[in-house]
Design an enzyme around this catalytic site. Sequence first.
Site, short mmCIF file in Angstrom:
data_model
loop_
_atom_site.label_atom_id
_atom_site.label_comp_id
_atom_site.label_asym_id
_atom_site.label_seq_id
_atom_site.Cartn_x
_atom_site.Cartn_y
_atom_site.Cartn_z
N GLU A 139 0.81 -1.22 0.00
CA GLU A 139 0.00 0.00 0.00
C GLU A 139 0.85 1.28 0.00
O GLU A 139 0.35 2.37 -0.29
CB GLU A 139 -0.93 -0.01 1.21
N ARG A 180 -8.06 7.04 4.77
CA ARG A 180 -7.62 5.69 4.46
C ARG A 180 -6.11 5.60 4.39
O ARG A 180 -5.52 4.59 4.75
CB ARG A 180 -8.26 5.21 3.14
N TYR A 183 -2.63 4.71 7.10
CA TYR A 183 -1.84 3.48 7.26
C TYR A 183 -0.64 3.48 6.31
O TYR A 183 0.51 3.33 6.74
CB TYR A 183 -2.77 2.29 6.97
N VAL A 251 -17.59 -3.26 -3.08
CA VAL A 251 -17.42 -1.83 -2.76
C VAL A 251 -17.19 -1.06 -4.07
O VAL A 251 -16.31 -1.40 -4.85
CB VAL A 251 -16.25 -1.64 -1.79
N TYR A 329 -17.44 1.55 4.37
CA TYR A 329 -16.29 1.92 5.21
C TYR A 329 -16.49 3.25 5.93
O TYR A 329 -15.75 3.55 6.87
CB TYR A 329 -15.03 2.07 4.34
N ASP A 335 -8.99 4.24 -2.44
CA ASP A 335 -8.53 2.89 -2.74
C ASP A 335 -7.32 2.89 -3.67
O ASP A 335 -7.10 3.86 -4.42
CB ASP A 335 -9.67 2.08 -3.40
#
Length: 387
Positions: A139, A180, A183, A251, A329, A335
């Site tokens: 990520e 989001r 992280y 989603v 969420y 995303d």
Amino acid sequence: MATTRMDLDGRPIKPITICMIGAGGFIGSHLCEKLMSETPHKVLALDVYNDKIKHLLEPDSLPWAGRIQFHRLNIKHDSRLEGLIKMADLTINLAAICTPADYNTRPLDTIYSNFIDALPVVKYCSENNKRLIHFSTCEVYGKTIQSFLPKDSPLRQDPAYYVLKEDTSPCIFGSIEKQRWSYACAKQLIERLVYAEGAENGLEFTIVRPFNWIGPRMDFIPGIDGPSEGVPRVLACFSNNLLRREPLKLVDGGQSQRTFVYIKDAIDAVLLMIENPDRANGHIFNVGNPNNEVTVRQLAEMMTKVYTKVSGEPALESPTIDVSSKEFYGEGYDDSDKRIPDMTIINKQLGWNPKTSLWDLLDSTLTYQHRTYAEAIRKAMVKPTAS
Ligand SMILES: NC(=O)c1ccc[n+]([C@@H]2O[C@H](COP(=O)([O-])OP(=O)(O)OC[C@H]3O[C@@H](n4cnc5c(N)ncnc54)[C@H](O)[C@@H]3O)[C@@H](O)[C@H]2O)c1
Ligand SMILES: O=c1ccn([C@@H]2O[C@H](COP(=O)(O)OP(=O)(O)O[C@H]3OC[C@@H](O)[C@H](O)[C@H]3O)[C@@H](O)[C@H]2O)c(=O)[nH]1
């Protein structure tokens, strides 16, 4: 007489002691299994929980008894941490809040867990000249450059705009209110700190960027071995829907793409890093399977087919349903559009490649899920919920 195991350069592998932080988790439990069953190494297993490694800790008659010790501790505030790192030759840090449902709803906990709490681990390793293998994430690449190109641009077909490469790809996150990315950004900064400790103070480090490792014991099934309102990662979400004969929730239509690698293939890569320090130190490694790319919708369709085979139950008339990310969420979700790992560095340094197809890994994983949970779910669905 056990044969001496050799490293990739033909040298005998000496037994070591490994301080594994987060050993009680999904990856940690598979890594402990591999280390106990196939190597002479010792593990100091540190975690708040040990449910997923209990089968390795008892009974005393296990062949590896004495080579694995569980220490129940929270690294946020435990004075035993430095001593355990000093007792080991190598520290592997897996500890993290790493479920996307938490990143935009618990951003402070996420940032503390993935950056602040890792700081003492890096410090103790550096000060005591101990090797560190730190688990980051794919990520940290965020979104691809391709995702910013016009929809009809021919450049979208050029791998240079979407294949993610450790030493050249940028880290591209959404704006600050898209929490989001709390992280991925925390993981990016701890990577930069580890790298700087290597550059300035000679810390021997390896950074691992997992690309969606999946398999048995990943996360939990809500309402069975985790909170009913909990939102685990996609494998457990879809397994839960299949077990409960509910439509799988896609989603934003499930258009995001992912590459999935079988946990057992990925653990082989980690063991190569552990036992070949000269080839692994100083490197960041993508660990994934570029051949297993699907959209989330295609994953849902494949899991539905595999589950029908595994359970003998026919699929639902409407096996999937689209939901908005806001509904699923909450505010601040965003995303990654696509995650294809470049494999050049791990091939060159460790000669590793994944073996298991997506269908086969889903077959073994859903067989495990069905065997482990089907009965408990049937009972839970029969029992009237408390009024
Ligand atoms: N599974 C994947 O596909 C994947 C992908 C990318 C990155 N990662 C990274 O790999 C690592 C392990 O992931 P996982 O899938 O096994 O997750 P997991 O949640 O199953 O395991 C994490 C473990 O760390 C422990 N932990 C968390 N905070 C702790 C603390 N303060 N003190 C002690 N223990 C603590 C948890 O109890 C848990 O057992 C994480 O750093 C994660 O970011 C995993
Ligand atoms: O029920 C669901 C669950 C998830 N999804 C979608 O499935 C995709 C994968 O979601 P996951 O929860 O598995 O997590 P992601 O792949 O986004 O990130 C994860 O992988 C990398 C690691 O750093 C972490 O473990 C986590 O960040 C996302 O596009 C998500 O929106 C659904 O469509 N339906």
